[in-house]
Design a protein around this motif. Structure first.
Motif, PDB file in Angstrom:
ATOM      1  N   GLY A  77      20.778 -23.119  70.713  1.00  0.00           N
ATOM      2  CA  GLY A  77      19.907 -24.348  71.028  1.00  0.00           C
ATOM      3  C   GLY A  77      19.786 -24.994  71.549  1.00  0.00           C
ATOM      4  O   GLY A  77      19.011 -25.437  72.201  1.00  0.00           O
ATOM      5  N   VAL A  78      21.202 -25.585  72.204  1.00  0.00           N
ATOM      6  CA  VAL A  78      21.819 -27.293  73.429  1.00  0.00           C
ATOM      7  C   VAL A  78      20.586 -26.004  74.436  1.00  0.00           C
ATOM      8  O   VAL A  78      19.787 -27.038  74.554  1.00  0.00           O
ATOM      9  N   LEU A 108       5.010 -35.059  67.899  1.00  0.00           N
ATOM     10  CA  LEU A 108       4.976 -35.180  66.421  1.00  0.00           C
ATOM     11  C   LEU A 108       5.378 -34.372  65.763  1.00  0.00           C
ATOM     12  O   LEU A 108       5.939 -34.589  64.775  1.00  0.00           O
ATOM     13  N   PRO A 109       6.232 -33.312  66.262  1.00  0.00           N
ATOM     14  CA  PRO A 109       7.041 -31.788  64.944  1.00  0.00           C
ATOM     15  C   PRO A 109       8.666 -33.748  65.294  1.00  0.00           C
ATOM     16  O   PRO A 109       9.082 -32.815  64.013  1.00  0.00           O
ATOM     17  N   TYR A 110       7.999 -33.566  65.852  1.00  0.00           N
ATOM     18  CA  TYR A 110      10.115 -34.678  65.709  1.00  0.00           C
ATOM     19  C   TYR A 110      10.121 -35.705  64.472  1.00  0.00           C
ATOM     20  O   TYR A 110      10.604 -35.726  63.982  1.00  0.00           O
ATOM     21  N   VAL A 111       8.588 -36.197  64.027  1.00  0.00           N
ATOM     22  CA  VAL A 111       8.352 -37.379  63.512  1.00  0.00           C
ATOM     23  C   VAL A 111       8.126 -36.803  62.175  1.00  0.00           C
ATOM     24  O   VAL A 111       7.336 -37.013  61.071  1.00  0.00           O
ATOM     25  N   ILE A 161      14.918 -26.155  68.117  1.00  0.00           N
ATOM     26  CA  ILE A 161      14.541 -26.160  68.726  1.00  0.00           C
ATOM     27  C   ILE A 161      13.652 -26.819  68.931  1.00  0.00           C
ATOM     28  O   ILE A 161      13.442 -27.663  69.787  1.00  0.00           O
ATOM     29  N   TRP A 162      11.866 -25.989  67.825  1.00  0.00           N
ATOM     30  CA  TRP A 162      10.893 -26.231  68.784  1.00  0.00           C
ATOM     31  C   TRP A 162      10.057 -27.804  67.834  1.00  0.00           C
ATOM     32  O   TRP A 162       9.841 -27.988  68.188  1.00  0.00           O
TER      33      TRP A 162
END
Length: 289
Positions: A77-78, A108-111, A161-162
């Motif tokens: 992942g990293v 946007l996906p992060y929030v 990751i996404w």
């Protein structure tokens, strides 16, 4: 008057310090103590058992599997998250029109709710999901994906990751914008190509940002929990996606074995600490402008 000002300063510092000690230091010390006891929530007696909980972890194949899976999440992942985030940041750095729009789309996906993202990925990769539908249309056999012990961990890691890609992109983009353009222009005048400028100019100057990103991402993957719990129902199939945090959760709140669960927490804490120190030692390089 000077003493009054100093007293006010120390008083203001003392309040958050006491709060930090109460909510951070004391629970950590208490956890170490619990790990040396047979701590059953349903029993009033909590006898001292020494290192028995740690020995039980060493002989527990489920814990060893979860530890191996956790290391796999970090190793896959990293680098994937950092490489994708840096690539997108480099592309977004070059565009002028609609820059804010693209940044918003990628961030946007992060929030977005982790639970919502996990269930969307679970729906996409289910037996009758979109991906298998596309494979059948192309004449390829359908896959088990989250139902396969060999494939599930890759799908869970891809979801992580996404979702974290936007945060990584923003960090790298901030670092790239703080690099003086004169360095790249000077390298271009000396005949350096795009790849040479990236390797010998951009990457070294991004070292502080890269160090921060590696440590934060590693800690995040070592603490993987929500995606696993929702996408694979707690580490399935056959514990192939179970992480150490999921193992601790099940041990503590399903089996009520707080002693062994706390011992596993201490092991995870030491793993995070040692990995962070190792990364600081190996990746921290002083760059002179």
């Amino acid at each position: 008057m000077k003493r009054q000002r100093l007293f006010f300063v120390y008083a203001c510092l003392l309040v958050p310090l006491l709060f930090f000690i109460g909510v951070r230091i004391v629970p950590i010390v208490y956890s170490f103590l619990v790990g040396f006891r047979e701590w059953d929530l349903l029993s009033e007696e909590k006898p001292f058992v020494g290192f028995s909980n740690y020995v039980a972890l060493y002989h527990d194949p489920v814990f060893l599997t979860s530890l191996r899976n956790t290391v796999f999440y970090v190793l896959l992942g990293v680098p994937g998250q950092l490489a994708a985030g840096l690539a997108i940041a480099l592309l977004l750095r070059r565009i002028i029109r609609f820059r804010a729009f693209f940044r918003t789309v990628y961030f946007l996906p992060y929030v977005t709710s982790v639970v919502a993202v996990s269930w969307v990925f679970r729906w996409i990769f289910m037996k009758n999901g979109i991906v298998n539908g596309l494979l059948l249309q192309l004449g390829l056999p359908s896959q088990l994906f989250l139902g396969s012990p060999d494939q599930a961990i890759f799908i869970v890691t891809a979801a992580m990751i996404w979702q974290n890609l936007g945060f990584q992109m923003l960090i790298f983009l901030t670092g790239l914008e703080n690099i003086p353009k004169e360095y790249e222009e000077a390298a271009a005048i000396d005949g350096a190509g795009a790849w040479q400028r990236f390797v010998h100019v951009t990457l070294p100057l991004l070292n502080p940002v890269l160090l921060f990103s590696v440590i934060i991402a590693s800690i995040s993957y070592l603490q993987s929990f929500t995606q696993i719990l929702n996408m694979t129902s707690g580490g399935g199939p056959l514990n192939s996606t179970k992480s150490v945090v999921v193992y601790i959760y099940e041990l503590a709140f399903k089996q009520f074995n707080m002693g062994q669960a706390t011992a596993a927490t201490v092991v995870l804490f030491l793993l995070i600490l040692l990995l962070s120190l190792l990364q600081l030692k190996t990746l921290n390089r002083k760059v002179e402008y």
